[in-house]
Design a protein around this motif. Structure first.
Motif, short mmCIF file in Angstrom:
data_model
loop_
_atom_site.label_atom_id
_atom_site.label_comp_id
_atom_site.label_asym_id
_atom_site.label_seq_id
_atom_site.Cartn_x
_atom_site.Cartn_y
_atom_site.Cartn_z
N LEU A 229 0.83 -1.20 0.00
CA LEU A 229 0.00 0.00 0.00
C LEU A 229 0.87 1.26 0.00
N LEU A 230 1.94 1.23 0.77
CA LEU A 230 2.86 2.37 0.79
C LEU A 230 3.51 2.58 -0.57
N TYR A 233 0.99 4.22 -2.93
CA TYR A 233 0.85 5.64 -2.57
C TYR A 233 2.06 6.45 -3.03
N ARG A 234 3.26 5.93 -2.83
CA ARG A 234 4.47 6.68 -3.18
C ARG A 234 4.62 6.82 -4.69
N ILE A 236 2.15 6.91 -6.90
CA ILE A 236 1.16 7.91 -7.34
C ILE A 236 1.66 9.32 -7.01
N LYS A 237 2.17 9.48 -5.81
CA LYS A 237 2.68 10.79 -5.40
C LYS A 237 3.83 11.23 -6.29
#
Length: 242
Positions: A229-230, A233-234, A236-237
């Motif tokens: 999940l991290l 998220y990273r 996409i960021k």
């Protein structure tokens, strides 16, 4: 009675670095504490880097120039040639603060820690410090700046935990530090600025690859589902920051 200051080796891997290396040479010449070994591992440069190295033997203790298999292969060779109790990896485009070696030696003598984590400045003069917080979330950033110029490492740790892995072309240093600290290596925070790092360095040019490697590293120590999940998220960021 104060403990004796430990010896330090600086290790630099270079390849066609003629544009950047003069600044690093000068920053080491400006050290208040010049009692330091500097080893340069060059990958067979063709642009005049070797001439610069050979002209800086007042500060360069040892060097080799031959083809290698990437930066971490070069650093492993440097660690094996080094004699210091601790070592500091400094890129050709990094710069040391004039008090860096003196401060590192003092911090290592005072704490006796295996890893000394200092602060650094980016080339834009932004102060970079460890984030703190949970290691499962921030990884080695929770207790280091993840910039090699800001991390002094006891060389003997490699006898216990091995050398930098070729599995991680951009994050082998993070893998090694996480492995060592998760198995008991001690770390001390030192409140000084060690120097400047270049934000256009190797790992920053390949940010997506770096993030994937960080996932592979951290899932070895922390729940895989959370790390996945991290990673999402990273990524996409990072995409929206391009």
């Amino acid at each position: 009675m104060h403990p004796p200051f430990p010896s330090i080796s600086i290790i630099t891997a270079t390849y066609n670095a003629v544009e950047h290396l003069p600044g690093l040479i000068e920053s080491i010449r400006q050290q208040r504490d010049r009692d330091v070994e500097w080893i340069v591992i060059d990958g067979g440069s063709k642009d005049g880097t070797l001439d610069l190295i050979q002209g800086a033997t007042d500060v360069i203790s040892d060097y080799v120039s031959e083809p290698d298999f990437g930066i971490f292969h070069a650093l492993n060779k440097g660690i094996q040639r080094a004699s210091g109790e601790y070592y500091l990896v400094v890129g050709a485009d990094d710069r040391l603060d004039p008090m860096a070696i003196a401060n590192y030696r003092q911090a290592a003598a005072k704490s006796g820690a295996d890893i000394i984590a200092a602060n650094v400045y980016s080339e834009e003069q932004q102060l970079i410090q460890p984030t703190g917080g949970a290691i499962w979330h921030h990884g080695v950033q929770s207790f280091t700046t993840v910039q090699s110029v800001g991390t002094l490492i006891r060389r003997a740790l490699h006898r216990t935990y091995g050398y930098y892995s070729h599995r991680y072309p951009t994050a082998a240093d993070a893998a090694f530090i996480l492995k060592a600290t998760q198995h008991g290596a001690s770390i001390a925070k030192a409140n000084f600025v060690a120097g400047y790092y270049n934000t256009k360095g190797f790992s920053y040019r390949y940010k997506a690859a770096l993030l994937c490697e960080i996932f592979l590293i951290q899932k070895e120590f922390f729940p895989k589902s959370i790390q996945l999940l991290l990673l999402i998220y990273r990524l996409i960021k990072n995409y929206f920051q391009l």
